[in-house]
Design an enzyme around this catalytic site. Structure first.
Site, mmCIF file in Angstrom:
data_model
loop_
_atom_site.group_PDB
_atom_site.id
_atom_site.type_symbol
_atom_site.label_atom_id
_atom_site.label_comp_id
_atom_site.label_asym_id
_atom_site.label_seq_id
_atom_site.Cartn_x
_atom_site.Cartn_y
_atom_site.Cartn_z
ATOM 1 N N ARG A 90 0.840 -1.195 0.000
ATOM 2 C CA ARG A 90 0.000 0.000 0.000
ATOM 3 C C ARG A 90 0.874 1.243 0.000
ATOM 4 O O ARG A 90 1.946 1.257 0.645
ATOM 5 C CB ARG A 90 -0.943 -0.002 1.201
ATOM 6 C CG ARG A 90 -0.255 0.117 2.541
ATOM 7 C CD ARG A 90 -1.018 -0.571 3.636
ATOM 8 N NE ARG A 90 -0.915 -2.018 3.541
ATOM 9 C CZ ARG A 90 -1.386 -2.853 4.471
ATOM 10 N NH1 ARG A 90 -1.991 -2.389 5.539
ATOM 11 N NH2 ARG A 90 -1.258 -4.146 4.329
ATOM 12 N N ASP A 139 -1.261 3.734 4.572
ATOM 13 C CA ASP A 139 -2.281 3.126 5.434
ATOM 14 C C ASP A 139 -2.351 3.988 6.688
ATOM 15 O O ASP A 139 -1.322 4.239 7.328
ATOM 16 C CB ASP A 139 -1.879 1.688 5.783
ATOM 17 C CG ASP A 139 -2.963 0.954 6.565
ATOM 18 O OD1 ASP A 139 -4.146 1.311 6.401
ATOM 19 O OD2 ASP A 139 -2.621 0.048 7.350
#
Length: 273
Positions: A210, A213
């Protein structure tokens, strides 16, 4: 917590949903209860360490006449927000607005709205493992600090950690933040999800790579259990990449479910690894 009261300020104005309320004058009675610490002001007999109720009353009057509010709920929110923003010593404020001439075709004393609002302390976890990791964290912190009525108070050192779970991926760079905000937990979550989207977060693989986050770890000492929001964060006590940076900035904060200091939870987790 000590309190400062302003009881039953009376104003005549034009607040209400109905057309006649916009031009027929009505009476409104406003009371303010402010939670603060008056110890330093009392010991030193010094107004500089307290909140001037005369100034607060003037601010209430300015907001009251600033516009025609449809709802006294909105007027109460505007007053509470102004007090918390302007007077840093006030931690919590309760605003009660009575409307004794409300358009009700029955005998009554008054209708009223009472709200309580506070300065909220929240701890966040941020992490990234795609692209320029330091840039990603710095960008996320900048977005958070630019949120309305939100201030970043502390930032931990950035910590490189191995990924959590079974997905093969690059190491993460993690950090924790302490923020002060006027948002509710639900409002804060919505804003943080917006930041993730702005930064290009795509949710495809659980615990996968990601670009950013952002998780709410703690919010005051609240326990929140909703479909899309759990506070304290359910897995924070099991993750070193959360407890290590959190312990750096909040070792003496107590987990409201575990009833233990963050430093104690870190020691327990370290021993189990």
């Amino acid at each position: 917590m000590d309190k400062i009261y302003i009881k039953n300020l009376e104003f005549i104005g034009n607040h209400g949903v109905f057309a006649e309320e916009k031009f027929l004058q009505q009476k409104f009675i406003i009371s303010i209860e402010m939670e603060t610490c008056t110890r330093k002001a009392g010991v030193n007999d010094d107004l500089n360490h307290s909140t001037h109720y005369g100034f607060v009353s003037d601010d209430v009057e300015k907001i009251f006449f600033s516009k025609s509010f449809d709802l006294i709920e909105a007027l109460a929110e505007a007053i509470a927000k102004e007090i918390l923003i302007k007077y840093s010593l006030i931690k919590n404020v309760t605003v009660k607005i009575k409307k004794p001439w409300a358009p009700i075709k029955k005998h009554f004393d008054y209708v009223a709205v009472e709200i309580s609002r506070s300065r909220n302390i929240s701890y966040l976890s941020i992490g990234t493992n795609i692209g320029d990791l330091k840039f990603n964290l710095d960008t996320a912190i900048s977005h958070i600090s630019n949120l309305e009525n939100t201030q970043v108070i502390k930032v931990s050192n950035f910590l490189e950690t191995e990924p959590f779970g079974d997905v093969i991926q690059d190491n993460f760079l993690n950090a924790c933040l302490k923020i002060e905000t006027l948002f509710t937990p639900e409002e804060l979550l919505e804003k943080l999800l917006d930041i993730e989207i702005i930064m290009g977060r795509v949710r495809e693989i659980k615990w996968g790579p990601r670009v950013i986050d952002i998780d709410i770890l703690l919010f005051n000492n609240l326990i929140v259990e909703e479909e899309n929001l759990a506070i304290p964060h359910p897995w924070m006590c099991e993750r070193s990449f959360v407890l290590d940076p959190l312990n750096e900035i909040a070792p003496n904060v107590i987990h409201p479910l575990e009833n233990k200091y963050i430093s104690t939870l870190k020691r327990i987790l370290d021993k189990s690894l």
